[in-house]
Write a protein that holds these residues in place. Structure first.
Motif, PDB file in Angstrom:
ATOM      1  N   LEU A  40     -26.230 -64.130 -94.123  1.00 20.54           N
ATOM      2  CA  LEU A  40     -26.389 -65.170 -93.098  1.00 20.54           C
ATOM      3  C   LEU A  40     -24.878 -66.274 -92.939  1.00 20.54           C
ATOM      4  O   LEU A  40     -24.415 -66.471 -92.138  1.00 20.54           O
ATOM      5  N   THR A  41     -24.605 -66.384 -94.472  1.00 21.27           N
ATOM      6  CA  THR A  41     -23.240 -67.190 -94.425  1.00 21.27           C
ATOM      7  C   THR A  41     -22.165 -66.552 -93.900  1.00 21.27           C
ATOM      8  O   THR A  41     -21.525 -67.058 -93.174  1.00 21.27           O
ATOM      9  N   ASP A  42     -21.872 -65.129 -93.955  1.00 29.91           N
ATOM     10  CA  ASP A  42     -20.959 -64.459 -93.608  1.00 29.91           C
ATOM     11  C   ASP A  42     -21.175 -64.381 -92.060  1.00 29.91           C
ATOM     12  O   ASP A  42     -20.333 -64.618 -91.364  1.00 29.91           O
ATOM     13  N   ALA A  43     -22.358 -64.075 -91.544  1.00 27.17           N
ATOM     14  CA  ALA A  43     -22.614 -64.065 -89.871  1.00 27.17           C
ATOM     15  C   ALA A  43     -22.144 -65.265 -89.321  1.00 27.17           C
ATOM     16  O   ALA A  43     -21.625 -65.277 -87.979  1.00 27.17           O
ATOM     17  N   LEU A  44     -22.622 -66.417 -89.836  1.00 27.90           N
ATOM     18  CA  LEU A  44     -22.121 -67.830 -89.366  1.00 27.90           C
ATOM     19  C   LEU A  44     -20.770 -67.904 -89.268  1.00 27.90           C
ATOM     20  O   LEU A  44     -20.308 -68.442 -88.190  1.00 27.90           O
ATOM     21  N   ARG A  45     -20.121 -67.449 -89.998  1.00 29.43           N
ATOM     22  CA  ARG A  45     -18.723 -67.873 -90.009  1.00 29.43           C
ATOM     23  C   ARG A  45     -18.038 -66.739 -89.093  1.00 29.43           C
ATOM     24  O   ARG A  45     -17.076 -67.031 -88.313  1.00 29.43           O
ATOM     25  N   TRP A  46     -18.531 -65.544 -89.019  1.00 28.49           N
ATOM     26  CA  TRP A  46     -17.928 -64.354 -88.249  1.00 28.49           C
ATOM     27  C   TRP A  46     -18.397 -64.804 -86.647  1.00 28.49           C
ATOM     28  O   TRP A  46     -17.377 -64.369 -85.761  1.00 28.49           O
ATOM     29  N   ALA A  47     -19.608 -65.339 -86.497  1.00 24.96           N
ATOM     30  CA  ALA A  47     -20.214 -65.568 -85.068  1.00 24.96           C
ATOM     31  C   ALA A  47     -18.850 -66.367 -84.211  1.00 24.96           C
ATOM     32  O   ALA A  47     -18.892 -65.967 -83.106  1.00 24.96           O
ATOM     33  N   GLY A  48     -18.026 -67.312 -84.936  1.00 27.65           N
ATOM     34  CA  GLY A  48     -17.198 -68.154 -84.164  1.00 27.65           C
ATOM     35  C   GLY A  48     -15.920 -67.402 -84.111  1.00 27.65           C
ATOM     36  O   GLY A  48     -14.864 -68.092 -83.723  1.00 27.65           O
ATOM     37  N   SER A  49     -15.555 -66.028 -84.618  1.00 30.78           N
ATOM     38  CA  SER A  49     -14.289 -65.779 -84.891  1.00 30.78           C
ATOM     39  C   SER A  49     -13.786 -65.241 -83.443  1.00 30.78           C
ATOM     40  O   SER A  49     -14.332 -64.952 -82.559  1.00 30.78           O
ATOM     41  N   VAL A  50     -12.278 -65.304 -83.427  1.00 31.91           N
ATOM     42  CA  VAL A  50     -11.680 -64.697 -82.159  1.00 31.91           C
ATOM     43  C   VAL A  50     -11.838 -63.195 -81.966  1.00 31.91           C
ATOM     44  O   VAL A  50     -11.543 -62.820 -81.067  1.00 31.91           O
ATOM     45  N   ASN A  51     -11.991 -62.479 -83.353  1.00 32.17           N
ATOM     46  CA  ASN A  51     -12.237 -60.988 -83.364  1.00 32.17           C
ATOM     47  C   ASN A  51     -13.508 -60.919 -82.724  1.00 32.17           C
ATOM     48  O   ASN A  51     -14.336 -60.900 -83.362  1.00 32.17           O
ATOM     49  N   PRO A  52     -13.624 -59.623 -81.722  1.00 37.80           N
ATOM     50  CA  PRO A  52     -14.969 -59.431 -81.194  1.00 37.80           C
ATOM     51  C   PRO A  52     -15.684 -58.580 -82.279  1.00 37.80           C
ATOM     52  O   PRO A  52     -17.056 -58.314 -82.329  1.00 37.80           O
ATOM     53  N   LEU A  53     -14.858 -57.566 -83.110  1.00 35.20           N
ATOM     54  CA  LEU A  53     -15.433 -56.694 -84.228  1.00 35.20           C
ATOM     55  C   LEU A  53     -16.206 -57.702 -85.304  1.00 35.20           C
ATOM     56  O   LEU A  53     -17.284 -57.260 -85.637  1.00 35.20           O
ATOM     57  N   LEU A  54     -15.655 -58.978 -85.720  1.00 33.02           N
ATOM     58  CA  LEU A  54     -16.340 -59.749 -86.481  1.00 33.02           C
ATOM     59  C   LEU A  54     -17.713 -60.237 -85.870  1.00 33.02           C
ATOM     60  O   LEU A  54     -18.638 -60.269 -86.511  1.00 33.02           O
ATOM     61  N   ARG A  55     -17.482 -60.895 -84.584  1.00 26.78           N
ATOM     62  CA  ARG A  55     -18.751 -61.179 -83.900  1.00 26.78           C
ATOM     63  C   ARG A  55     -19.666 -60.241 -83.768  1.00 26.78           C
ATOM     64  O   ARG A  55     -20.907 -60.322 -83.859  1.00 26.78           O
ATOM     65  N   ARG A  56     -19.317 -58.998 -83.596  1.00 24.46           N
ATOM     66  CA  ARG A  56     -20.420 -57.716 -83.529  1.00 24.46           C
ATOM     67  C   ARG A  56     -20.966 -57.861 -84.928  1.00 24.46           C
ATOM     68  O   ARG A  56     -22.304 -57.515 -85.150  1.00 24.46           O
ATOM     69  N   ARG A  57     -20.319 -57.834 -85.984  1.00 21.35           N
ATOM     70  CA  ARG A  57     -20.884 -57.771 -87.261  1.00 21.35           C
ATOM     71  C   ARG A  57     -22.082 -58.961 -87.549  1.00 21.35           C
ATOM     72  O   ARG A  57     -23.159 -58.811 -87.797  1.00 21.35           O
ATOM     73  N   ALA A  58     -21.504 -59.918 -87.115  1.00 26.93           N
ATOM     74  CA  ALA A  58     -22.489 -61.290 -87.025  1.00 26.93           C
ATOM     75  C   ALA A  58     -23.688 -61.393 -86.374  1.00 26.93           C
ATOM     76  O   ALA A  58     -24.803 -61.566 -86.621  1.00 26.93           O
ATOM     77  N   ALA A  59     -23.776 -60.463 -85.220  1.00 30.50           N
ATOM     78  CA  ALA A  59     -24.853 -60.254 -84.246  1.00 30.50           C
ATOM     79  C   ALA A  59     -25.912 -59.266 -84.737  1.00 30.50           C
ATOM     80  O   ALA A  59     -27.001 -59.325 -84.168  1.00 30.50           O
TER      81      ALA A  59
END
Length: 475
Positions: free
Chosen positions: A307-326
């Motif tokens: 969850l800590t990683d997902a919360l950080r990635w959710a606001g990333s400019v990189n959509p691939l990281l936001r996909r991971r967060a999702a």
């Protein structure tokens, strides 16, 4: 229906609900196909499965080993089963090793089963656990290394040595095979690294580039390799320097830039400056769930991110990281709301697939917009909206027309009409719809294409299911 027992059996197994009288009748049914269908049903209770483990038909016994979603067998039953598999009956056409492997595979390599095997009174079972020592906790591993049975100790020592062994040139097969790729992912000797470099096999070099045992000077060589797929492999390494990251972020190949864009060593401003490819293509998914991925850039294997990683990635400019967060099912409501309206289709689909609080409207939107694998799973989720889906009855996409089958208010005449749709998948969906007229459901049990779906139809009464079982006795 006579002549189509396999389809009807599978339909009974697929039913979400099996009334108690039907379950009891299946348990006592003379047909091994029916008993086998019960053994793999999600609602079969451990007591019934325990009875089926002693079934006269070995195929039924194997099915009773289990499958994901079933209530687990008690420890004492598993201990007895392991003892039986250590000395299989004469009518069983599989070896001890094959049977025990089948049990572990059926239970999804449940660590509880490994612990029971490691402490089992029979040395043959403990030896099997010793071969897979890495699945066990430290205490169990040490017990097997000091086991009273020589064959168990030897297997445990060999397992430890195998995990620590450096792969040498002689260990690598000449041709691509499962073992070839397995060896390249193990710790490698310098001599084997040099052999792979000398062969110039781009596919092998890509795997080599990902291997953490490869020395820094070889990494530098691979970083300059003319084949983009090799540089792409380097881009995922955790030990890259800042200079390496800058070079890869400016690589002329978009797949390399895309691969490095998710590296934890980059800052968000650096990610924003990288020109990447977020094309959505079908993926093979993980743990039964289809993935959305960028071409050639796989998501990490295994469970969803922390969850800590997902919360950080959710606001990333990189959509691939936001996909991971999702992919994290524990994201808080405010993040779910934001990602549900993300401009990237991949983010929206992964959120819809993985989060239990994904809005129903999002699931329908993703189903209509997303055309890759994993699409069907969306319509099977409990929060998928069902009201009003009959409006899609004339949609040119068969998968969209199939939605009519789950509309609780669909006109029975409309469902009946679609049960003769040109597309077989639409016909099968309608055969399983409880809105289909009862007489039509029964009639479809004789149709080889639709019998399975009709037998799984929740509108079938207990009497009708009993009739199916009675007729299959004579089939």
């Amino acid at each position: 229906m006579k002549g189509w027992p396999e389809q009807v059996c599978e339909g009974l197994r697929r039913r979400r609900e099996l009334p108690a009288p039907v379950r009891d009748a299946m348990l006592r049914h003379p047909s091994p196909r029916i008993r086998g269908a019960l053994a793999t049903h999600s609602q079969v209770d451990p007591l019934a499965r325990t009875q089926l483990l002693a079934d006269p038909a070995w195929r039924v016994r194997l099915r009773a080993f289990g499958r994901p979603g079933q209530e687990p067998l008690p420890d004492d039953v598993l201990v007895s089963l392991l003892a039986e598999l250590d000395g299989p009956p004469s009518d069983m056409p599989f070896s001890r090793e094959e049977l025990i492997n089948e049990l572990f595979d059926a239970m999804g390599y449940d660590l509880r089963l490994f612990r029971l095997a490691a402490a089992h009174p029979r040395p043959g079972v403990r030896r099997f656990a010793a071969v897979s020592l890495h699945w066990l906790d430290e205490r169990s591993r040490q017990a097997l290394l000091e086991d009273e049975a020589p064959e168990v100790r030897e297997a445990a020592v060999a397992s430890v040595a195998h995990r620590q062994q450096l792969m040498e040139p002689a260990d690598l097969p000449d041709e691509h095979s499962h073992k070839f790729w397995y060896v390249l992912r193990r710790p490698l000797s310098r001599a084997l690294v040099e052999k792979v470099l000398a062969r110039g096999d781009a596919a092998a070099l890509r795997v080599l580039a990902e291997n953490p045992s490869v020395p820094p000077d070889v990494v530098e060589t691979l970083l300059r390799h003319p084949e983009p797929s090799v540089r792409q492999g380097v881009a995922g390494r955790a030990d890259l320097s800042g200079e390496h990251l800058v070079r890869l972020a400016a690589d002329p190949a978009v797949e390399v830039r895309t691969a490095v864009s998710t590296h934890p060593g980059l800052s968000e401003p650096q990610r924003a400056s990288i020109d990447i490819d977020v094309t959505i293509v079908p993926g093979d998914g993980h743990f039964g769930s289809a993935d959305v991925r960028c071409r050639g850039i796989p998501y990490p294997d295994g469970a969803a991110p922390e969850l800590t990683d997902a919360l950080r990635w959710a606001g990333s400019v990189n959509p691939l990281l936001r996909r991971r967060a999702a992919r994290n099912a524990e994201l808080p409501a405010e993040i779910v709301t934001i990602l549900a309206d993300d401009p990237d289709l991949g983010v929206r689909v992964l959120l819809a697939q993985h989060h239990p609080a994904a809005p129903p409207a999002l699931l329908l939107r993703c189903f209509l917009e997303y055309r890759c694998c994993g699409r069907d799973r969306l319509s099977e989720l409990p929060q998928f909206p069902t009201d009003g889906l009959a409006r899609f009855s004339d949609d040119p996409d068969p998968k969209v027309r199939r939605l009519v089958a789950v509309d609780p208010h669909a006109d029975p005449e409309l469902v009946d009409r679609l049960s003769t749709d040109p597309d077989v998948s639409v016909r099968q969906a309608m055969a399983g719809s409880p809105r289909l007229p009862a007489s039509r459901i029964v009639a479809l049990l004789d149709d080889p294409e639709l019998a399975e779906a009709a037998a799984a139809n929740p509108a079938l009464t207990v009497d009708q299911m009993q009739l199916i079982l009675d007729r299959m006795t004579a089939a």
